[in-house]
Design a protein around this motif. Structure first.
Motif, PDB file in Angstrom:
ATOM      1  N   GLU A  77       0.844  -1.188   0.000  1.00 52.77           N
ATOM      2  CA  GLU A  77       0.000   0.000   0.000  1.00 52.77           C
ATOM      3  C   GLU A  77       0.882   1.242   0.000  1.00 52.77           C
ATOM      4  O   GLU A  77       1.659   1.455   0.929  1.00 52.77           O
ATOM      5  CB  GLU A  77      -0.907   0.015   1.231  1.00 52.77           C
ATOM      6  N   ASN A  78       0.763   2.013  -1.033  1.00 49.75           N
ATOM      7  CA  ASN A  78       1.541   3.252  -1.087  1.00 49.75           C
ATOM      8  C   ASN A  78       0.828   4.230  -2.012  1.00 49.75           C
ATOM      9  O   ASN A  78       0.976   4.183  -3.235  1.00 49.75           O
ATOM     10  CB  ASN A  78       2.960   2.997  -1.583  1.00 49.75           C
ATOM     11  N   GLN A  79       0.049   5.086  -1.411  1.00 47.23           N
ATOM     12  CA  GLN A  79      -0.676   6.076  -2.194  1.00 47.23           C
ATOM     13  C   GLN A  79       0.265   7.183  -2.652  1.00 47.23           C
ATOM     14  O   GLN A  79       1.198   7.561  -1.945  1.00 47.23           O
ATOM     15  CB  GLN A  79      -1.807   6.669  -1.356  1.00 47.23           C
ATOM     16  N   ALA A 133       5.928  10.656  -4.194  1.00 51.56           N
ATOM     17  CA  ALA A 133       6.927  10.364  -3.164  1.00 51.56           C
ATOM     18  C   ALA A 133       8.320  10.208  -3.755  1.00 51.56           C
ATOM     19  O   ALA A 133       9.305  10.689  -3.189  1.00 51.56           O
ATOM     20  CB  ALA A 133       6.530   9.100  -2.403  1.00 51.56           C
ATOM     21  N   GLU A 178       3.190  15.501   4.003  1.00 51.60           N
ATOM     22  CA  GLU A 178       2.949  14.158   4.537  1.00 51.60           C
ATOM     23  C   GLU A 178       2.591  13.167   3.432  1.00 51.60           C
ATOM     24  O   GLU A 178       1.443  13.026   3.039  1.00 51.60           O
ATOM     25  CB  GLU A 178       1.832  14.194   5.584  1.00 51.60           C
ATOM     26  N   GLN A 227       3.501   8.984   2.054  1.00 54.86           N
ATOM     27  CA  GLN A 227       4.016   7.688   2.485  1.00 54.86           C
ATOM     28  C   GLN A 227       5.188   7.326   1.578  1.00 54.86           C
ATOM     29  O   GLN A 227       5.036   7.212   0.362  1.00 54.86           O
ATOM     30  CB  GLN A 227       2.925   6.623   2.408  1.00 54.86           C
ATOM     31  N   TYR A 228       6.365   7.127   2.174  1.00 56.94           N
ATOM     32  CA  TYR A 228       7.571   6.875   1.382  1.00 56.94           C
ATOM     33  C   TYR A 228       7.930   5.395   1.417  1.00 56.94           C
ATOM     34  O   TYR A 228       7.852   4.752   2.474  1.00 56.94           O
ATOM     35  CB  TYR A 228       8.723   7.729   1.901  1.00 56.94           C
ATOM     36  N   LYS A 257       8.957  15.637   7.269  1.00 56.04           N
ATOM     37  CA  LYS A 257       8.366  15.629   5.929  1.00 56.04           C
ATOM     38  C   LYS A 257       7.879  17.047   5.624  1.00 56.04           C
ATOM     39  O   LYS A 257       6.687  17.332   5.688  1.00 56.04           O
ATOM     40  CB  LYS A 257       7.214  14.630   5.854  1.00 56.04           C
TER      41      LYS A 257
END
Length: 339
Positions: free
Chosen positions: A101-103, A108, A116, A118-119, A174
């Motif tokens: 899961e990485n939106q 990124a 903010e 997700q890395y 971030k």
């Protein structure tokens, strides 16, 4: 000029970061803070902050020597291997866990200050600042503007301090585009940058004073632990690390002609190579640690013990060493394209 001592310091900092992350993910994934790796706590996270100070020092050096194709070469050092790492991380996590899961992954991996997100790799916050530093430095790589670089660093330092007290600007891991310029993490980079110009003026240093300045440096690092202010914490860390870097830089510039014992030379050579490969280690160690811990806990139903932590350390160092060799080879080949 190749700075052997600085590469050794880089390798030590990389090892500190690996040990710190083993402890952090031992707590986050294993819910265990009581095994023998508990000694590797927050202070070892300073290894990542040391990288920022060292970067400031080296960028000042590159600007001072009129390093050609500055921004292009800096981008080639950061992005190609980082993108390869992201692809490998996604591939292995999908293979092992079935999905990832990485939106907004496409945002990124730009390593731009976009707040903010997700890395995928887990260490990107330092790379975001690093890319920002390169962008700032690129304005001063011309012969006309380079003479103003030191003045800019001093001005930037004062602007950050004023912004902290008047506007209460935050220091974020971030950052977004509106907060990154005034972040106190920049004080680390600025400290290293100013330190280079001080070191440049020192000729034939008295090595007796090295011990005095080293004591001052460690006192500053210790005082940073008790500072309630992130601004003063970063100022003390930046100054302390800068003193250590200057001392080692001058040792390289004015080497001791006395030869070391053979086994000491081998240790020094190993530390130097470790520093050379530290970027590759920095990129892959968190994915290695988190995958090993997750497999142990969720798939094998094993507690994350000291033995599992030690295995993750060995695999991280082994994998990081060889990945770092590959990264350095790729960078050298790409750098030749912009000569």
């Amino acid at each position: 000029m190749y700075f052997k001592s600085l590469q050794i310091l880089r390798g030590i900092a990389a090892l500190a970061v690996v040990l710190y992350h083993i402890y952090i993910y031992l707590v986050l994934i294993g819910n265990n803070s009581e095994n023998s790796f508990k000694i590797f706590k927050e202070n070892l996270a300073y290894g990542a902050l040391f990288f920022i100070v060292l970067s400031g020092f080296l960028m000042s050096y590159l600007i001072d020597i009129d390093y050609k194709h500055f921004l292009r070469r800096r981008i080639l050092r950061i992005y190609p291997t980082y993108i390869i790492t992201v692809i490998l991380v996604i591939f292995f996590k999908v293979m092992i866990f079935g999905s990832i899961e990485n939106q907004k992954l496409y945002l990124a991996i730009t390593l731009l200050p976009l707040g903010e997100l997700q890395y995928p790799v887990g260490i990107e916050w330092t790379l975001i600042y690093e890319v920002f530093f390169y962008f700032i430095c690129s304005f001063f790589t011309t012969r006309i503007l380079k003479r103003f670089y030191l003045f800019f660093l001093i001005l930037w330092l004062n602007i950050i301090i004023i912004g902290y007290f008047i506007f209460h600007t935050p220091t974020l891991l971030k950052p977004d585009i509106s907060s990154i310029f005034l972040s106190s993490f920049n004080l680390l980079f600025i400290s290293g940058g100013i330190a280079y110009f001080i070191a440049k003026k020192i000729e034939n240093p008295n090595k007796i004073y090295d011990y005095f300045w080293m004591i001052i440096a460690f006192c500053l690092l210790l005082l940073s632990n008790i500072s309630p202010s992130i601004l003063f914490k970063n100022l003390m860390l930046g100054t302390g690390f800068s003193l250590i870097i200057v001392i080692r830089y001058l040792r390289d510039k004015y080497p001791n002609k006395k030869k070391n014992l053979l086994f000491i030379e081998k240790i020094i050579s190993l530390g130097e190579r470790f520093g050379d490969y530290s970027y590759g280690l920095y990129l892959v160690h968190v994915p290695i640690i988190t995958v090993i811990f997750s497999i142990s806990k969720n798939m094998l139903n094993l507690p994350i013990s000291s033995k599992i932590c030690f295995i993750s350390l060995v695999i991280s160092l082994f994998g990081g060493w060889h990945y770092g060799r590959m990264e350095l080879y790729i960078y050298k080949k790409l750098k030749m394209l912009v000569q």
